[in-house]
Design an enzyme around this catalytic site. Sequence first.
Site, PDB file in Angstrom:
ATOM      1  N   GLN A 174       0.837  -1.198   0.000  1.00 42.27           N
ATOM      2  CA  GLN A 174       0.000   0.000   0.000  1.00 42.27           C
ATOM      3  C   GLN A 174       0.872   1.247   0.000  1.00 42.27           C
ATOM      4  O   GLN A 174       1.105   1.863   1.038  1.00 42.27           O
ATOM      5  CB  GLN A 174      -0.903  -0.015   1.243  1.00 42.27           C
ATOM      6  N   PHE A 175       1.356   1.642  -1.178  1.00 40.16           N
ATOM      7  CA  PHE A 175       2.230   2.817  -1.256  1.00 40.16           C
ATOM      8  C   PHE A 175       1.502   4.079  -0.830  1.00 40.16           C
ATOM      9  O   PHE A 175       2.131   5.055  -0.401  1.00 40.16           O
ATOM     10  CB  PHE A 175       2.824   2.976  -2.661  1.00 40.16           C
ATOM     11  N   THR A 176       0.175   4.094  -0.880  1.00 37.16           N
ATOM     12  CA  THR A 176      -0.577   5.303  -0.530  1.00 37.16           C
ATOM     13  C   THR A 176      -0.511   5.632   0.952  1.00 37.16           C
ATOM     14  O   THR A 176      -0.945   6.719   1.360  1.00 37.16           O
ATOM     15  CB  THR A 176      -2.046   5.196  -0.986  1.00 37.16           C
TER      16      THR A 176
END
Length: 147
Positions: free
Chosen positions: A78-80
């Site tokens: 989950q890069f966000t």
Amino acid sequence: MKALVQRVTEASVDIGGERVAEIGAGYLVLFGVTHGDTEADAARLAERLFKLRIFEDDAGKTNRSIVDIGGSVIVVSQFTLYADTAHGNRPGFSAAARPELAVPLYESFVAHLRELLGAERVQTGRFGADMKVRLLNDGPFTVELAS
């Protein structure tokens, strides 16, 4: 490195209409990597997750771990988690690590968890894929762990 840990009664991940992960009670972990994170950070974060006590005991206190309840884990990249929303309405993601760094550290985190919990109790999404994540958050109870 961040792990957003959601205590769940069930969770699943679908990719392209195919179910790739499914658990009952345990954790859905959204996992993000930033610049400067290391293998040691991944190992330390896996250990912290393994020891985290956010399941209720018989007295209703959050005093039990994933091991105590025999639970499972789904880890989703989950890069966000590293979104920057300080400037305007469109988030920037420059604090998120590029895949060259993030993929090996994601895989290392998962490998450490599998060593601690057993491979059969740790499932994953697919790094970089368009995933449909479903969960029934228990509580709801969500905490952030950071390295």
